[in-house]
Structure formats: structure tokens, C-alpha cells
Design an enzyme around this catalytic site. Structure first.
Site, PDB file in Angstrom:
ATOM      1  NE  ARG A   1      71.877  -8.057  27.644  1.00 45.02           N
ATOM      2  CZ  ARG A   1      73.169  -7.921  27.291  1.00 45.02           C
ATOM      3  NH1 ARG A   1      73.775  -8.855  26.578  1.00 45.02           N
ATOM      4  NH2 ARG A   1      73.851  -6.860  27.644  1.00 45.02           N
TER       5      ARG A   1
ATOM      6  CE1 TYR B   1      53.969 -22.023  14.580  1.00 43.72           C
ATOM      7  CE2 TYR B   1      56.238 -21.319  14.817  1.00 43.72           C
ATOM      8  CZ  TYR B   1      54.892 -21.104  15.017  1.00 43.72           C
ATOM      9  OH  TYR B   1      54.475 -19.971  15.641  1.00 43.72           O
TER      10      TYR B   1
ATOM     11  CG  ASP C   1      60.476 -27.598  16.415  1.00 45.49           C
ATOM     12  OD1 ASP C   1      60.100 -28.095  17.495  1.00 45.49           O
ATOM     13  OD2 ASP C   1      60.011 -26.548  15.950  1.00 45.49           O
TER      14      ASP C   1
ATOM     15  CE  LYS D   1      53.102 -23.888  20.713  1.00 44.90           C
ATOM     16  NZ  LYS D   1      53.812 -22.621  20.727  1.00 44.90           N
TER      17      LYS D   1
HETATM   18  C1  LIG Z   1      56.662 -26.856  16.288  1.00 46.37           C
HETATM   19  C2  LIG Z   1      56.880 -25.464  16.774  1.00 46.37           C
HETATM   20  N1  LIG Z   1      58.123 -24.971  16.791  1.00 46.37           N
HETATM   21  C3  LIG Z   1      58.376 -23.707  17.226  1.00 46.37           C
HETATM   22  C4  LIG Z   1      57.356 -22.885  17.654  1.00 46.37           C
HETATM   23  C5  LIG Z   1      57.667 -21.482  18.112  1.00 46.37           C
HETATM   24  O1  LIG Z   1      57.623 -21.417  19.495  1.00 46.37           O
HETATM   25  P1  LIG Z   1      57.322 -20.065  20.321  1.00 46.37           P
HETATM   26  O2  LIG Z   1      55.927 -19.628  19.985  1.00 46.37           O
HETATM   27  O3  LIG Z   1      57.540 -20.463  21.740  1.00 46.37           O
HETATM   28  O4  LIG Z   1      58.319 -19.041  19.846  1.00 46.37           O
HETATM   29  C6  LIG Z   1      56.046 -23.361  17.659  1.00 46.37           C
HETATM   30  C7  LIG Z   1      54.944 -22.477  18.102  1.00 46.37           C
HETATM   31  O5  LIG Z   1      53.784 -22.709  17.834  1.00 46.37           O
HETATM   32  C8  LIG Z   1      55.797 -24.683  17.213  1.00 46.37           C
HETATM   33  O6  LIG Z   1      54.557 -25.189  17.174  1.00 46.37           O
END
Ligand SMILES: Cc1ncc(COP(=O)(O)O)c(C=O)c1O
Length: 380
Positions: free
Chosen positions: A46, A99, A170, A195
Site C-alpha cells: 500500500r 466532469y 484536470d 482514459k
Molecule cells: C475529465 C475526467 N476527470 C476525471 C474522471 C474520473 O476518472 P476515473 O473514472 O478514473 O475515476 C473522468 C472520468 O470519466 C473524467 O472524464
């Protein structure tokens, strides 16, 4: 391709997978030194792991950051780095086009803990300037979801820096290949590795990058709360990362080709892509992401939900899948996916209609993708 790799004679060219939960020690002082971070080594899964380490080093290197932290999901990375940047209740200014998962985190976890959240339109730099007064953090996305606007990260970073407000970006939609927010003045950056970095729709992971102090605090919390990334997913993510550059080039070429072709397809009312001439983000996108903007785009269909359903049932190549950034072309329907927790009025304010379709354009042959959308829409 080589980020995070330190190849020596007889090193495995592809990294070994190290799933061990714990390492053995024969000397108490040695264990103590490793656990304190004074000597290199691993002791408990961990806390640290060689596959996670490699991914963290690789992403930090690509983002131009001192340090990286790999977590069990993008949301875990966001949560850990936000609390590292703003550990006590304060005002968080965030793009109104966040998001949906991030919006839910702010509203359902941060707000009840005493944080005040202000959602603003980041294209309005005057509103940003006002919003920054007294703020403890500003949060943006390099490319917005689903309508693919590109905020001026460079201008926002300059304003945030002037007022001493940390700026978190992000960078999931752009990847460090197309945009490096730290070079533009941001304080820290995070990705849903699920992604583009992973790229093959076969893992869930996140990463944050920034200076050693911020990432150190985020790491300590991630270790305490147990949100660190599993060795296999780190290994897969690193494998994905090796082809990120070529994939992002192809995603970028294919998305603008599809966006241009969509204009003449049946039933298409509007196409959203930052590099379409006439897009409100055109100049900013060209300046901040000169190599392209990746595979994300959106369009509005005249016939609303029935037209979207009809198109979907005729696809031969594209698939409906509520994620993005994989090698395959997928669509999502924000009304019931990313934006389902918003009221119809909130969606309308953002420009998301019953006909809005988000496309994650894959790396297939561009003509095959265009032909698939053309035939699916012609038949609707
Ligand atoms: C722009 C963006 N940020 C964060 C996330 C969250 O990522 P995760 O699903 O890997 O937790 C997503 C998921 O769709 C996203 O599109």
C-alpha cells in the site's frame, strides 16, 4: 516511450510485474531506513511498489513535475491532490463545465465538510478574476466535457499566481503529450489514467503530479486512506503510456476529420470541436495545443433522443460506452451519462441538449469512422 525507464545491462526491456504485497527483510536497521525513505526499496504494497513507482516517475517526467502519485482511479487522484492543496475548508472556484463525478465530489463531500464551491464560466476571464479574490483553490479541465471548449489555462494561471491561489488542472482529455499545464503556470495536474494514458479501456487508474511537497502530502493521504494503485493496473498503464504519443497524434487527426465531415451529415445541427474554424475556442486551442487536441468532440442531433437511439442502433464500428480515450471510437450521451445528475435547466445553461452526443474518436482509419457515422445518420 522511455519515460520512467532506467535501463541498465541485463534489465528487462519491458518491466517485470511485481504483485508482492510485502518484502522480506533480515536487518531491522535496513527496514527502518527503507520505511523512512532514507534508502531505496519497497516494504509494504500500500505504501510503495516498483510498478507504481515507474508510472509515477514517467507521468511526472512527461508533465515536467517534481513528483507523481498513482492512485486507484482518477477520482482518488483528484481527491488526494485537492486535499493536499487546500486541506482546510475554503472557497473552491471551479469551471461550471466540470466532469459530473468531480461535480458530485465537490457537492457531496467537500461542501458538507465546510468548503464553499463557486462554479464559473472560465471563458469569462473577468469572472475568473473576481472569483479568485479570497479563493483557496481554482480547478479547471484542459478541454471541457462534453462541448470541448478550451479555457485559457495560461491566462488563468497568471491571475491565480498573482493572487497566490493554487491552480489544479484536470488534464485527462489532452494528456501530457498535447498540453502540459505546469509549463503554463498551473500548480498541480491530475489525470484519469483510465482514459488516454491507459488508452485501451482495460484499467481504472489515476495520477497526480506537481511539486514534491504537494505530492508528498497527497501520497501520505492516499496511503492512509488506501487508494494507491494496484501493481497490475500500474503495469498496464505504463504499457499504454509507451504508445501515448502516436495514439494522441492519430486521435487528433481523426477527430478533426470527423468534425469537418459531420457538417454535411443528415440531421446534424451543430458540431463542437475546438479546432473547427468558427469555434469560440479556436484561437486558444491553437496557441495552447499546437499539435492537436486529441480525440474528443461532440455534436447536436436535430431529432433529440430518438435520433440518437436510431443512429446508435445502426453503428457498425462505433459503440456506446460511458468512458473515453480508448483506441476504439465510442459515443456517450451526456443527458444520461456524465451530466445525469444535473437538472434539465443546468444542462441547458451549459448547452447540453437532448440531441447532444459526445464522441471519443478512436484510432481506426479515419474514412472508416466517417463512413460509419454517415451511414448511421443517413438511415435515421
Ligand atoms: C475529465 C475526467 N476527470 C476525471 C474522471 C474520473 O476518472 P476515473 O473514472 O478514473 O475515476 C473522468 C472520468 O470519466 C473524467 O472524464
Amino acid at each position: 516511450m522511455h519515460a520512467g525507464h532506467d535501463l541498465k545491462a541485463r534489465s528487462p526491456l519491458a518491466p517485470d510485474l511485481s504483485p508482492a504485497a510485502v518484502h522480506v527483510y533480515t536487518d531491522l536497521d535496513d527496514y527502518d531506513a527503507v520505511a523512512k525513505g532514507e534508502r531505496p526499496g519497497y516494504y509494504y504494497g500500500r505504501n510503495s511498489n516498483s510498478n507504481r513507482d515507474m508510472l509515477e516517475k514517467a507521468v511526472a517526467e512527461l508533465e515536467g513535475a517534481e513528483a507523481g502519485l498513482a492512485t486507484a482511479s482518477g477520482m482518488a487522484a483528484l481527491h488526494a491532490v485537492m486535499l493536499a492543496l487546500v486541506p482546510r475548508p475554503a472557497t473552491i472556484v471551479a469551471t461550471r463545465e466540470l466532469y459530473g463525478g468531480t461535480m458530485a465530489l465537490l457537492r457531496q463531500d467537500f461542501e458538507p465538510a465546510g468548503y464553499e464551491i463557486h462554479f464559473i464560466d472560465l471563458a469569462d476571464l473577468e469572472a475568473v478574476r473576481r472569483g479568485l479574490d479570497g479563493a483557496g483553490l481554482i480547478l479547471a479541465e484542459t478541454i471541457t466535457n462534453p462541448l470541448c471548449a478550451v479555457p485559457d489555462i495560461e491566462a488563468i494561471a497568471a491571475m491565480a499566481r498573482e493572487r497566490g491561489v493554487p491552480f489544479l488542472v484536470d488534464n485527462t482529455f489532452a494528456s501530457p503529450i498535447l498540453c502540459r499545464p505546469l509549463e503554463l503556470g498551473a500548480t498541480a495536474v491530475m489525470h484519469s489514467v483510465t482514459k488516454y494514458i491507459g488508452g485501451h479501456s482495460d484499467l481504472v487508474a489515476g495520477v497526480a503530479a506537481g511539486d514534491a511537497k504537494v505530492i508528498g502530502a497527497a501520497r501520505a493521504r492516499s496511503v492512509r486512506t488506501g487508494t494507491t494503485l494496484s501493481p497490475f493496473d500500474a503495469w498496464l498503464a505504463l504499457r499504454g503510456l509507451r504508445t501515448l504519443d502516436v495514439r494522441m497524434r492519430r486521435h487528433s487527426e481523426n477527430s478533426i476529420a470527423l468534425a469537418r465531415a459531420m457538417h454535411s451529415m443528415a440531421g446534424v445541427a451543430r458540431v463542437h470541436h475546438p479546432l473547427l474554424e468558427g469555434s469560440p475556442s479556436f484561437a486558444v486551442a491553437r496557441r495552447l495545443m499546437p499539435q492537436g487536441v486529441g480525440g474528443m468532440m461532440a455534436f447536436d442531433l436535430e431529432g433529440g433522443r430518438p435520433a440518437v437511439q436510431s443512429m446508435m442502433s445502426r453503428f457498425q464500428l462505433a459503440a456506446f460506452a460511458a468512458s473515453l480515450g480508448g483506441v476504439e471510437t465510442t459515443i456517450s450521451y451526456p443527458e444520461i451519462t456524465s451530466h445525469r445528475s444535473l437538472t434539465p435547466q443546468e444542462r441547458a445553461d451549459l448547452g447540453v441538449t437532448a440531441g447532444t452526443v459526445r464522441v471519443s474518436v478512436g484510432i481506426e482509419d479515419a474514412d472508416d469512422i466517417i463512413d460509419d457515422f454517415a451511414q448511421a445518420l443517413a438511415a435515421s
